[in-house]
Write an enzyme that holds these catalytic residues in place. Structure first.
Site, PDB file in Angstrom:
ATOM      1  N   CYS A  67      -2.122   0.521  -0.351  1.00 18.20           N
ATOM      2  CA  CYS A  67      -1.019   1.275  -0.963  1.00 18.20           C
ATOM      3  C   CYS A  67      -0.842   2.663  -0.351  1.00 18.20           C
ATOM      4  CB  CYS A  67      -1.230   1.392  -2.464  1.00 18.20           C
ATOM      5  SG  CYS A  67      -1.401  -0.204  -3.266  1.00 18.20           S
ATOM      6  N   HIS A  83       2.574   7.260  -5.479  1.00 19.25           N
ATOM      7  CA  HIS A  83       2.545   5.816  -5.355  1.00 19.25           C
ATOM      8  C   HIS A  83       2.832   5.237  -6.743  1.00 19.25           C
ATOM      9  CE1 HIS A  83       1.490   1.771  -4.743  1.00 19.25           C
ATOM     10  NE2 HIS A  83       0.315   1.832  -5.328  1.00 19.25           N
ATOM     11  N   ASN A 126       4.473  -2.163  -8.780  1.00 19.23           N
ATOM     12  CA  ASN A 126       3.706  -1.612  -7.668  1.00 19.23           C
ATOM     13  C   ASN A 126       4.012  -2.424  -6.408  1.00 19.23           C
ATOM     14  OD1 ASN A 126       1.757  -0.957  -5.797  1.00 19.23           O
ATOM     15  ND2 ASN A 126       0.046  -1.000  -7.242  1.00 19.23           N
TER      16      ASN A 126
END
Lengths: 73, 319
Positions: free
Chosen positions: B110, B245, B275
């Site tokens: 990520c 994020h 996500n």
């Protein structure tokens, strides 16, 4: 001593100064989900300047108090 | 002298799944997912390949930068993996765009987009006269276990791109890595060598210790943002926007509270996309760019954390 401090942190977190808490109070009864529990542990770690392993499942305030007492012993 | 972002682009698969849709095959509820994550919908690659969304986002970004694919000198593709192990996704993007330049994938989970910016920065140190495409793409729907209600609900698919040219947007950047298989892991296939036949094969799906990742994530945002603002010679108050994020709303809220940064400064997309791994930050960046929010002088912090465990944060001043 640890219990009282945990209660204080919990009351601040929930913004409920009169919240009734005992060693047997479960997170479920206190309407705290798993992420609230992590948040509380993080605040407790900062307050006691210690690091708590969250390997075992924490269900009650007593479980948290036990872990802190072990960590700061 | 480093780089400036001269174009952004993004692409999301057409298929949208609501929390309600997930209850058809997972024992979960809209209330459970929303209260713990802030996620309401996610996009899933069904009709599209990973390459399809990577290409769409890349073409968007090139169009926004008013460049042709042939103008590119390098393609960096932060991703956990494309449709194939080899060719890399970056090479397939290069082919389909009709570009002719070195191209490679970069796996920092990520944190991949910020890692990609750091690598690009190093290239600009060597050669100012470059145009670099950073195309962050992940299809987490192919990597999560759709029988695990604790993790499957968290993720979505997407692609976000930025075209970089030499300039002064990047004011500070900071990366970290601390190897850890326990907190978050996606095992790989073992292959079929006869000597390995009797060994246990782990399913190639994401496993995550939610509590550990939550603690790591909150602490990463707090530590990294303090480091990059200091390095950039500014304060947290000077930031116009923070693009975190987009893992979980609760992580972002917790970090905001600890840093005493108003939530209004955190730009959010987690409710609609979940996500999207490496793609999450450039997806938000592109949305802001297209909404006209990024005017010259805007101070933006990017802060990412993910599998590895990796973290990355940077300060950009839009030019």
């Amino acid at each position: 001593m640890v219990f009282e401090k945990v209660v204080e942190i919990l009351r601040n977190y929930k913004e409920e100064p009169e919240l009734e808490v005992t060693m047997e109070s479960s997170f479920e009864e206190l309407e705290l989900d798993s992420l609230d529990t992590v948040e509380l542990v993080m605040e407790i770690e900062e307050s006691f300047d210690t690091s708590i392993e969250m390997d075992s499942e924490l269900k009650t305030i007593g479980d948290v108090v036990g872990l802190i007492e072990k960590a700061i012993a | 002298m480093s780089f400036s972002i001269i174009g952004t682009g993004s692409a999301l698969p057409k298929t949208i799944q609501t929390n309600e849709d997930l209850t058809e095959f997972l024992e979960t509820s809209n209330e459970w997912i929303v209260s713990r994550t802030g996620i309401e919908t996610r996009h899933i690659c069904v009709a599209e390949s990973i390459l399809d969304i990577a290409l769409d986002a890349s073409l968007n970004a090139l169009d926004n930068a008013q460049l042709k694919p042939q103008d590119l000198d390098l393609i960096i593709c932060p991703t956990l993996g494309g449709d194939t192990v080899t060719p890399s996704l970056a090479c397939l993007v290069e082919k389909e765009l009709g570009a002719a330049c070195p191209s490679f994938d970069l796996n920092a989970a990520c944190s991949g987009f910020v890692y990609g910016l750091d690598v690009a920065d190093a290239y600009f140190c060597r050669n100012k006269d470059m145009k670099i495409l950073v195309i962050a793409v992940d299809a987490m729907s192919k990597l999560v276990d759709w029988k695990d209600r604790k993790t499957a609900v968290l993720f979505g698919d997407g692609a976000g791109a930025a075209v970089l040219s030499s300039g002064d947007d990047l004011k500070a950047i900071h990366l970290t890595a601390a190897g850890n298989q326990h907190a978050l892991c996606i095992p790989w296939q073992k292959g079929n060598h006869p000597l390995l036949r009797n060994q246990e094969t782990l399913l190639p799906y994401l496993k995550m210790d939610g509590s550990e990742v939550y603690r790591f994530a909150v602490s990463a945002i707090c530590k990294d943002l303090k480091i990059v603002v200091k390095e950039a010679g500014i304060t947290l108050d000077d930031l116009d926007y923070v693009i975190p994020h987009q893992a979980n709303l609760r992580i972002i809220e917790s970090a905001a509270k600890r840093l005493k940064i108003p939530m209004e400064k955190f730009v959010l997309q987690v409710s609609s996309c979940g996500n999207t791994s490496a793609a999450s930050i450039p997806l938000v960046l592109d949305e802001m760019n297209r909404q006209g929010k990024l005017i010259p002088g805007t101070q933006i912090a990017l802060t990412a954390f993910g599998g590895g465990l990796t973290t990355g944060a940077c300060i950009l001043e839009w030019s």
